[in-house]
Design a protein around this motif. Structure first.
Motif, PDB file in Angstrom:
ATOM      1  N   LEU A 151      48.079  25.204  41.501  1.00  0.00           N
ATOM      2  CA  LEU A 151      46.876  25.494  42.272  1.00  0.00           C
ATOM      3  C   LEU A 151      45.931  24.298  42.268  1.00  0.00           C
ATOM      4  N   THR A 152      45.202  24.134  43.379  1.00  0.00           N
ATOM      5  CA  THR A 152      44.080  23.220  43.385  1.00  0.00           C
ATOM      6  C   THR A 152      42.887  23.932  42.744  1.00  0.00           C
ATOM      7  N   LYS A 153      41.834  23.184  42.458  1.00  0.00           N
ATOM      8  CA  LYS A 153      40.635  23.817  41.905  1.00  0.00           C
ATOM      9  C   LYS A 153      40.104  24.870  42.870  1.00  0.00           C
ATOM     10  N   GLU A 154      40.088  24.568  44.154  1.00  0.00           N
ATOM     11  CA  GLU A 154      39.566  25.508  45.139  1.00  0.00           C
ATOM     12  C   GLU A 154      40.392  26.778  45.178  1.00  0.00           C
ATOM     13  N   GLN A 155      41.720  26.634  45.127  1.00  0.00           N
ATOM     14  CA  GLN A 155      42.595  27.812  45.121  1.00  0.00           C
ATOM     15  C   GLN A 155      42.398  28.629  43.852  1.00  0.00           C
ATOM     16  N   ALA A 156      42.271  27.934  42.717  1.00  0.00           N
ATOM     17  CA  ALA A 156      42.098  28.635  41.447  1.00  0.00           C
ATOM     18  C   ALA A 156      40.780  29.397  41.413  1.00  0.00           C
ATOM     19  N   MET A 157      39.702  28.793  41.908  1.00  0.00           N
ATOM     20  CA  MET A 157      38.415  29.469  41.920  1.00  0.00           C
ATOM     21  C   MET A 157      38.432  30.676  42.851  1.00  0.00           C
ATOM     22  N   ALA A 158      39.069  30.551  43.998  1.00  0.00           N
ATOM     23  CA  ALA A 158      39.176  31.688  44.919  1.00  0.00           C
ATOM     24  C   ALA A 158      39.948  32.825  44.265  1.00  0.00           C
ATOM     25  N   TYR A 159      40.990  32.461  43.522  1.00  0.00           N
ATOM     26  CA  TYR A 159      41.779  33.477  42.840  1.00  0.00           C
ATOM     27  C   TYR A 159      40.961  34.166  41.750  1.00  0.00           C
ATOM     28  N   LEU A 160      40.205  33.387  40.971  1.00  0.00           N
ATOM     29  CA  LEU A 160      39.392  33.975  39.906  1.00  0.00           C
ATOM     30  C   LEU A 160      38.304  34.881  40.474  1.00  0.00           C
ATOM     31  N   ARG A 161      37.717  34.490  41.602  1.00  0.00           N
ATOM     32  CA  ARG A 161      36.710  35.357  42.224  1.00  0.00           C
ATOM     33  C   ARG A 161      37.329  36.689  42.626  1.00  0.00           C
ATOM     34  N   ALA A 162      38.546  36.638  43.146  1.00  0.00           N
ATOM     35  CA  ALA A 162      39.222  37.875  43.559  1.00  0.00           C
ATOM     36  C   ALA A 162      39.534  38.763  42.358  1.00  0.00           C
ATOM     37  N   THR A 163      39.963  38.173  41.252  1.00  0.00           N
ATOM     38  CA  THR A 163      40.254  38.980  40.068  1.00  0.00           C
ATOM     39  C   THR A 163      38.976  39.564  39.479  1.00  0.00           C
ATOM     40  N   GLU A 164      37.888  38.788  39.524  1.00  0.00           N
ATOM     41  CA  GLU A 164      36.617  39.274  38.999  1.00  0.00           C
ATOM     42  C   GLU A 164      36.095  40.438  39.827  1.00  0.00           C
ATOM     43  N   ASP A 165      36.299  40.393  41.136  1.00  0.00           N
ATOM     44  CA  ASP A 165      35.891  41.503  41.997  1.00  0.00           C
ATOM     45  C   ASP A 165      36.636  42.786  41.638  1.00  0.00           C
ATOM     46  N   ARG A 166      37.817  42.623  41.059  1.00  0.00           N
ATOM     47  CA  ARG A 166      38.604  43.787  40.639  1.00  0.00           C
ATOM     48  C   ARG A 166      38.239  44.248  39.228  1.00  0.00           C
ATOM     49  N   GLY A 167      37.312  43.564  38.586  1.00  0.00           N
ATOM     50  CA  GLY A 167      36.892  43.948  37.248  1.00  0.00           C
ATOM     51  C   GLY A 167      37.611  43.238  36.127  1.00  0.00           C
ATOM     52  N   LEU A 168      38.374  42.190  36.441  1.00  0.00           N
ATOM     53  CA  LEU A 168      39.040  41.415  35.397  1.00  0.00           C
ATOM     54  C   LEU A 168      38.086  40.353  34.882  1.00  0.00           C
ATOM     55  N   CYS A 169      38.046  40.174  33.564  1.00  0.00           N
ATOM     56  CA  CYS A 169      37.193  39.122  33.001  1.00  0.00           C
ATOM     57  C   CYS A 169      38.056  37.922  32.626  1.00  0.00           C
ATOM     58  N   HIS A 170      37.446  36.752  32.671  1.00  0.00           N
ATOM     59  CA  HIS A 170      38.155  35.503  32.389  1.00  0.00           C
ATOM     60  C   HIS A 170      37.987  35.171  30.906  1.00  0.00           C
ATOM     61  N   THR A 171      39.095  34.903  30.234  1.00  0.00           N
ATOM     62  CA  THR A 171      39.055  34.534  28.821  1.00  0.00           C
ATOM     63  C   THR A 171      39.836  33.242  28.622  1.00  0.00           C
ATOM     64  N   ILE A 172      39.345  32.392  27.736  1.00  0.00           N
ATOM     65  CA  ILE A 172      40.006  31.113  27.485  1.00  0.00           C
ATOM     66  C   ILE A 172      40.625  31.135  26.096  1.00  0.00           C
ATOM     67  N   TRP A 173      41.798  30.495  25.959  1.00  0.00           N
ATOM     68  CA  TRP A 173      42.577  30.593  24.720  1.00  0.00           C
ATOM     69  C   TRP A 173      43.050  29.223  24.247  1.00  0.00           C
ATOM     70  N   THR A 174      43.113  29.092  22.950  1.00  0.00           N
ATOM     71  CA  THR A 174      43.657  27.867  22.360  1.00  0.00           C
ATOM     72  C   THR A 174      45.040  28.142  21.778  1.00  0.00           C
ATOM     73  N   PHE A 175      45.820  27.070  21.673  1.00  0.00           N
ATOM     74  CA  PHE A 175      47.081  27.088  20.947  1.00  0.00           C
ATOM     75  C   PHE A 175      47.027  25.954  19.938  1.00  0.00           C
ATOM     76  N   LYS A 176      46.997  26.329  18.665  1.00  0.00           N
ATOM     77  CA  LYS A 176      46.750  25.359  17.607  1.00  0.00           C
ATOM     78  C   LYS A 176      45.378  24.705  17.846  1.00  0.00           C
ATOM     79  N   THR A 177      44.372  25.451  17.542  1.00  0.00           N
ATOM     80  CA  THR A 177      42.978  25.075  17.761  1.00  0.00           C
ATOM     81  C   THR A 177      42.734  23.598  17.419  1.00  0.00           C
ATOM     82  N   PRO A 178      41.953  22.866  18.230  1.00  0.00           N
ATOM     83  CA  PRO A 178      41.166  23.337  19.369  1.00  0.00           C
ATOM     84  C   PRO A 178      41.805  23.070  20.727  1.00  0.00           C
TER      85      PRO A 178
END
Length: 279
Positions: A151-178
């Motif tokens: 995805l481009t940044k624009e595509q990713a942001m459009a996708y996140l807006r659509a998921t948020e409209d459905r009530g999904l929250c965005h969470t960020i995760w680490t693998f072997k912090t940080p």
């Protein structure tokens, strides 16, 4: 300010620190191995945790407390996550030059024939297609599964807006912090395993975000759309009154996106002396 922001963010939001995306996985064999093992074995973990959550309800309280503490300590060390609002996701995409959408393992993507939604986004500073291919080498998604998509940044942001409209929250995760690896788009009860552990099992695998919601009662029309969109049950209705419990708010911003009058905003978490706002 959380300890991660102090330790890994130079006193600012730790996930906005470009250093945390810059690890070279091709040479960091330990971290690469951890990520591949995590993806390959997630279906086993998912089934084990689902069984464990059911069994935990019937265990004596002292045993429950011991199990929860052990699991919390383990997750805090290796796999840290928290909600991030939409505008911070945009900042993350500016840093992470490689954005790949992939099937959601929490929704059973590793099951044979799964049509699991492709709602997780891997964020790195360079492509790591080899790691994804190895981690999902036995993936046999069904005909409707979207698989991997750059995805481009624009595509990713459009996708996140659509998921948020459905009530999904965005969470960020680490693998072997940080080292930051992914943004997940989560909900209950069908989706995020981390949210189930936190909300149903009391295992502290997720931490609250850096923000907290605030309501302007003068703009609110009492449509109550925010109540349905809150994944953390921080907004409730008593009679005809809507109440925001700021101590229960995780700062994801899904309530804000549901409000047609822009009556809800996010502010940095700090003074929550007005714990409950009723309007």
């Amino acid at each position: 300010m959380c300890n991660f922001c102090v330790k890994h963010g130079d006193g600012k939001r730790w996930y906005a620190n470009a250093v945390n995306y810059a690890m070279d996985l091709e040479s960091d064999l330990e971290r690469r191995g951890y990520m591949v093992e995590f993806m390959k074995s997630f279906e086993k973990y998912r089934k084990t945790i689902n069984v464990g959550l059911r069994a935990l309800r019937y265990a004596p309280v002292p045993l429950q407390d011991g199990i929860k503490k052990k699991m919390t300590d383990s997750f805090e060390e290796n796999h840290f996550g928290q909600p991030v609002p939409l505008e911070d996701c945009a900042r993350i995409f500016d840093i992470a030059t490689n954005i790949t959408r992939l099937p959601c393992v929490c929704r059973g993507a590793k099951q044979k024939g799964s049509n699991a939604e492709s709602c997780c986004i891997m964020v790195t500073v360079k492509p790591h297609d080899g790691i994804l291919a190895e981690g999902f080498s036995d993936y046999e998604g069904g005909p409707d599964a979207e698989g991997f998509e750059k995805l481009t940044k624009e595509q990713a942001m459009a996708y996140l807006r659509a998921t948020e409209d459905r009530g999904l929250c965005h969470t960020i995760w680490t693998f072997k912090t940080p080292f930051i690896a992914a943004i997940c788009n989560c909900d209950l009860p069908s989706g995020c395993l981390a949210m189930r552990l936190q909300m149903e099992g009391g295992v502290r695998i997720m931490w609250k975000g850096e923000d907290v919601a605030r309501v302007d009662p003068s703009l609110c029309t009492n449509c109550q759309k925010c109540v349905k969109n809150c994944p953390f049950n921080a907004i409730s209705v008593t009679g005809r009154q809507v109440c925001l419990d700021r101590l229960s708010c995780w700062g994801c911003g899904t309530c804000r996106s549901a409000c047609p009058k822009d009556a809800i905003s996010l502010e940095p978490r700090g003074d929550t002396s007005d714990v409950a706002i009723v309007w």
